[in-house]
Design a protein around this motif. Structure first.
Motif, short mmCIF file in Angstrom:
data_model
loop_
_atom_site.label_atom_id
_atom_site.label_comp_id
_atom_site.label_asym_id
_atom_site.label_seq_id
_atom_site.Cartn_x
_atom_site.Cartn_y
_atom_site.Cartn_z
N ALA A 147 35.05 -32.74 62.67
CA ALA A 147 34.37 -32.34 61.44
C ALA A 147 35.15 -31.29 60.65
CB ALA A 147 32.98 -31.80 61.78
N ALA A 148 36.37 -31.03 61.04
CA ALA A 148 37.16 -29.99 60.38
C ALA A 148 37.59 -30.44 58.98
CB ALA A 148 38.39 -29.65 61.21
N TYR A 163 44.52 -34.58 73.35
CA TYR A 163 44.55 -33.14 73.08
C TYR A 163 43.54 -32.64 72.06
CZ TYR A 163 47.74 -35.17 69.59
OH TYR A 163 48.32 -35.97 68.64
N ALA A 164 42.89 -33.51 71.31
CA ALA A 164 41.96 -33.04 70.27
C ALA A 164 40.70 -32.44 70.89
CB ALA A 164 41.60 -34.17 69.33
N GLU A 165 40.20 -31.38 70.26
CA GLU A 165 38.95 -30.74 70.66
C GLU A 165 37.81 -31.31 69.80
OE1 GLU A 165 38.55 -28.64 73.13
OE2 GLU A 165 40.67 -28.56 73.64
N SER A 222 46.27 -34.46 63.65
CA SER A 222 46.28 -35.65 64.51
C SER A 222 45.25 -35.42 65.60
CB SER A 222 47.66 -35.91 65.11
OG SER A 222 48.02 -34.92 66.04
N GLN A 223 44.51 -36.46 65.93
CA GLN A 223 43.35 -36.27 66.80
C GLN A 223 43.32 -37.26 67.96
OE1 GLN A 223 39.62 -35.51 64.79
NE2 GLN A 223 40.65 -34.53 63.08
#
Length: 203
Positions: free
Chosen positions: A31-32, A24-26, A19-20
């Motif tokens: 691109a992971a 909180y997403a980096e 979840s992005q």
């Protein structure tokens, strides 16, 4: 998130990538790949984390997409995938929005996950907060608190040891319907997520 079920304090983590939300997403997560998700889960498994967790949203409306993004992996599929590449870490839905699905559907999915993982499921549940998501699947948004309360009771019955579970409530009722496989655990832990007074009461 720390837990202390029986003994020393232990820690778990909500997985990146699955979840992005911009909260909180980096940047690297955009691109992971699934292979990166596997590496994170295996690292948590080796490091002794108590659990890894995946979130639940069916669809994000445009009005919320800028902040929440539309990247939300299905938790059952994701945790099942990671169960096959880890050995001991527990698998937590953080949280399943159970009001979006009939309890028998939820039970079937998570009982299978617990069975396949050898009893590593923690079923985290919550009320949800995205109105359009409920409306799109024909679920009751305004009554979601009551639906969650009854769903917890229905899920406790449906995830128990009985092949033919029985439940009778105001919204849901079932009997004479068999579901195999049963969970590997005799009693699947059910955790309640949320920050409202109602969520604290349910917990």
């Amino acid at each position: 998130m720390p837990i202390q079920p029986n003994g020393p304090l232990s820690y778990g983590m909500q997985l990146p990538i699955q979840s992005q939300s911009v909260i909180y997403a980096e940047p690297w997560e955009a691109a992971a790949t699934p292979a990166d998700l596997v590496r994170v889960a295996r690292a948590a498994d080796r490091a002794g984390f108590a659990y890894v967790a995946g979130c639940d949203h069916v669809a994000i409306p445009r009005r919320l997409a800028e902040g929440m993004s539309t990247v939300w992996y299905d938790p059952v599929a994701t945790l099942s995938f990671l169960a096959g590449v880890t050995e001991r870490v527990l698998l937590l839905s953080h949280v399943a929005v159970v009001g979006l699905r009939h309890p028998l559907i939820t039970a079937k999915q998570y009982a299978t996950l617990d069975h396949l993982s050898g009893g590593r499921l923690i079923l985290g549940v919550g009320a949800g907060h995205v109105q359009e998501e409920f409306e799109a699947v024909g679920a009751d948004f305004d009554g979601r608190g009551g639906v969650l309360d009854e769903s917890i009771d229905a899920l406790r019955a449906a995830l128990g040891p009985e092949e033919y579970p029985e439940f009778a409530g105001e919204r849901f009722a079932f009997s004479g319907l068999g579901q195999l496989p049963r969970p590997a655990q005799e009693r699947v832990p059910v955790w309640v997520g949320g920050s409202s007074p109602a969520a604290v009461r349910r917990a």
